[in-house]
Design a protein around this motif. Sequence first.
Motif, PDB file in Angstrom:
ATOM      1  N   ARG A  78       3.700   6.503  -3.555  1.00  0.00           N
ATOM      2  CA  ARG A  78       2.566   6.425  -4.466  1.00  0.00           C
ATOM      3  C   ARG A  78       2.878   7.008  -5.849  1.00  0.00           C
ATOM      4  NH1 ARG A  78      -2.017   8.696  -1.359  1.00  0.00           N
ATOM      5  NH2 ARG A  78      -1.677   6.763  -0.177  1.00  0.00           N
ATOM      6  N   ASP A  79       2.606   6.192  -6.882  1.00  0.00           N
ATOM      7  CA  ASP A  79       2.700   6.599  -8.292  1.00  0.00           C
ATOM      8  C   ASP A  79       4.108   7.028  -8.703  1.00  0.00           C
ATOM      9  OD1 ASP A  79      -0.055   6.130  -8.636  1.00  0.00           O
ATOM     10  OD2 ASP A  79      -0.538   8.152  -7.946  1.00  0.00           O
ATOM     11  N   TRP A  80       5.121   6.526  -7.994  1.00  0.00           N
ATOM     12  CA  TRP A  80       6.522   6.887  -8.317  1.00  0.00           C
ATOM     13  C   TRP A  80       6.742   8.405  -8.247  1.00  0.00           C
ATOM     14  CZ3 TRP A  80      10.869   4.052  -8.780  1.00  0.00           C
ATOM     15  CH2 TRP A  80      10.762   2.675  -9.055  1.00  0.00           C
ATOM     16  N   ARG A  81       5.983   9.117  -7.433  1.00  0.00           N
ATOM     17  CA  ARG A  81       6.153  10.577  -7.326  1.00  0.00           C
ATOM     18  C   ARG A  81       7.280  10.860  -6.324  1.00  0.00           C
ATOM     19  NH1 ARG A  81       2.415  13.578  -5.211  1.00  0.00           N
ATOM     20  NH2 ARG A  81       1.184  11.922  -4.210  1.00  0.00           N
ATOM     21  N   ILE A  82       8.472  10.533  -6.709  1.00  0.00           N
ATOM     22  CA  ILE A  82       9.589  10.567  -5.772  1.00  0.00           C
ATOM     23  C   ILE A  82      10.499  11.774  -5.984  1.00  0.00           C
ATOM     24  CG2 ILE A  82       9.651   8.093  -5.314  1.00  0.00           C
ATOM     25  CD1 ILE A  82      11.813   7.839  -7.461  1.00  0.00           C
ATOM     26  N   GLY A  83      10.949  12.328  -4.874  1.00  0.00           N
ATOM     27  CA  GLY A  83      12.074  13.239  -4.869  1.00  0.00           C
ATOM     28  C   GLY A  83      13.293  12.473  -4.398  1.00  0.00           C
ATOM     29  N   ILE A  84      14.434  13.129  -4.350  1.00  0.00           N
ATOM     30  CA  ILE A  84      15.665  12.445  -4.000  1.00  0.00           C
ATOM     31  C   ILE A  84      15.592  11.850  -2.593  1.00  0.00           C
ATOM     32  CG2 ILE A  84      16.753  14.617  -3.287  1.00  0.00           C
ATOM     33  CD1 ILE A  84      18.480  11.493  -4.795  1.00  0.00           C
ATOM     34  N   GLU A 130       0.859  -1.182   0.000  1.00  0.00           N
ATOM     35  CA  GLU A 130       0.000   0.000   0.000  1.00  0.00           C
ATOM     36  C   GLU A 130       0.899   1.238   0.000  1.00  0.00           C
ATOM     37  OE1 GLU A 130      -2.749  -0.116   3.210  1.00  0.00           O
ATOM     38  OE2 GLU A 130      -3.819  -1.882   2.447  1.00  0.00           O
ATOM     39  N   PRO A 131       1.190   1.784  -1.181  1.00  0.00           N
ATOM     40  CA  PRO A 131       2.106   2.929  -1.272  1.00  0.00           C
ATOM     41  C   PRO A 131       1.611   4.127  -0.470  1.00  0.00           C
ATOM     42  CG  PRO A 131       1.661   1.993  -3.436  1.00  0.00           C
ATOM     43  CD  PRO A 131       0.696   1.350  -2.489  1.00  0.00           C
ATOM     44  N   ILE A 132       2.567   4.923  -0.027  1.00  0.00           N
ATOM     45  CA  ILE A 132       2.262   6.102   0.791  1.00  0.00           C
ATOM     46  C   ILE A 132       2.620   7.364   0.013  1.00  0.00           C
ATOM     47  CG2 ILE A 132       2.615   4.838   2.941  1.00  0.00           C
ATOM     48  CD1 ILE A 132       5.381   6.137   3.148  1.00  0.00           C
ATOM     49  N   PRO A 133       2.080   8.514   0.416  1.00  0.00           N
ATOM     50  CA  PRO A 133       2.445   9.769  -0.247  1.00  0.00           C
ATOM     51  C   PRO A 133       3.937  10.065  -0.052  1.00  0.00           C
ATOM     52  CG  PRO A 133       0.466  10.052   1.077  1.00  0.00           C
ATOM     53  CD  PRO A 133       1.029   8.712   1.447  1.00  0.00           C
ATOM     54  N   PRO A 134       4.506  10.911  -0.906  1.00  0.00           N
ATOM     55  CA  PRO A 134       5.919  11.271  -0.767  1.00  0.00           C
ATOM     56  C   PRO A 134       6.233  11.805   0.630  1.00  0.00           C
ATOM     57  CG  PRO A 134       5.050  12.083  -2.848  1.00  0.00           C
ATOM     58  CD  PRO A 134       3.877  11.559  -2.076  1.00  0.00           C
ATOM     59  N   LEU A 135       7.363  11.395   1.166  1.00  0.00           N
ATOM     60  CA  LEU A 135       7.786  11.864   2.486  1.00  0.00           C
ATOM     61  C   LEU A 135       7.992  13.373   2.495  1.00  0.00           C
ATOM     62  CD1 LEU A 135      10.374   9.100   3.475  1.00  0.00           C
ATOM     63  CD2 LEU A 135       7.886   9.093   3.745  1.00  0.00           C
ATOM     64  N   VAL A 136       8.412  13.906   1.353  1.00  0.00           N
ATOM     65  CA  VAL A 136       8.703  15.343   1.298  1.00  0.00           C
ATOM     66  C   VAL A 136       7.444  16.190   1.429  1.00  0.00           C
ATOM     67  CG1 VAL A 136      10.827  15.053  -0.035  1.00  0.00           C
ATOM     68  CG2 VAL A 136       8.650  15.310  -1.241  1.00  0.00           C
TER      69      VAL A 136
END
Length: 258
Positions: free
Chosen positions: A142-148, A22-28
Amino acid sequence: MLSAETREGLAARLRQAEREREPIPPLVESHPDIDVVDAYEIQLINIRRRDVAVAGHKVGLSSPAMQQMMGVDEPDYGHLLADMQLAEDVPIDARAYCYPRVEVEVGFLLAEDIPPDCDEQGVLERTEALIPSIELIDSRIRDWRIGIADTIADNASSAGYVLGAARVAPGELDARGIDAVLHRNGEVVAEGRSDAVLGNPATAVAWLAGKVAGFGVRLRAGNVVLPGSCTRAIDLRPGDAFRAEFSGLGTVGLTAKP
């Protein structure tokens, strides 16, 4: 810099996301002040929690294009654990991951520890063999919306890896000039060459040796290092069969259950 308690909490969220798919929103988004040091410490918390032997490391963001997209000027890294190694002849369950993708890599099997100040030649001298490899990557964001910071905290988006049978000594093959072709279900879906990785994949291994030393980690004899992908990442779907071919280095495959 985040508090130790906050780092522990974010590590727990990532671990739960991985276990429950269950993916989570970006930590940033929830912690805009998170930095790279926080992210590596979060990664290490989860590595220690898993209590599994470290089999090696992987380098990510090893192409200039990916670094520019992430707004960074160096790669990142993650850990390869013993239970992350996959077998060519055992199909995996694609549904056990969040957003699985595959990458094609020239793996390094280390014969000796790599010191933090090692150069490319030193890396090759301490490498037992080059290995045809596929890395399975995934994101618990979630959705590969990743920052570094997101990808570093998430073990550099690593999920597994498979090694081909070939073992070629570095002196027998130019690590910079290995052509790679990735087939999915018999069709070519990606092509590249090993010098797409910082111009020389040994450069990525040398960078890694210096980077991990700052966190009290060493590249050890017997470790596998995946220095970065020769090609773009390709989605893995149920029923997919991948085969990567490397000039002078043989093949490696990865199959998913229907």
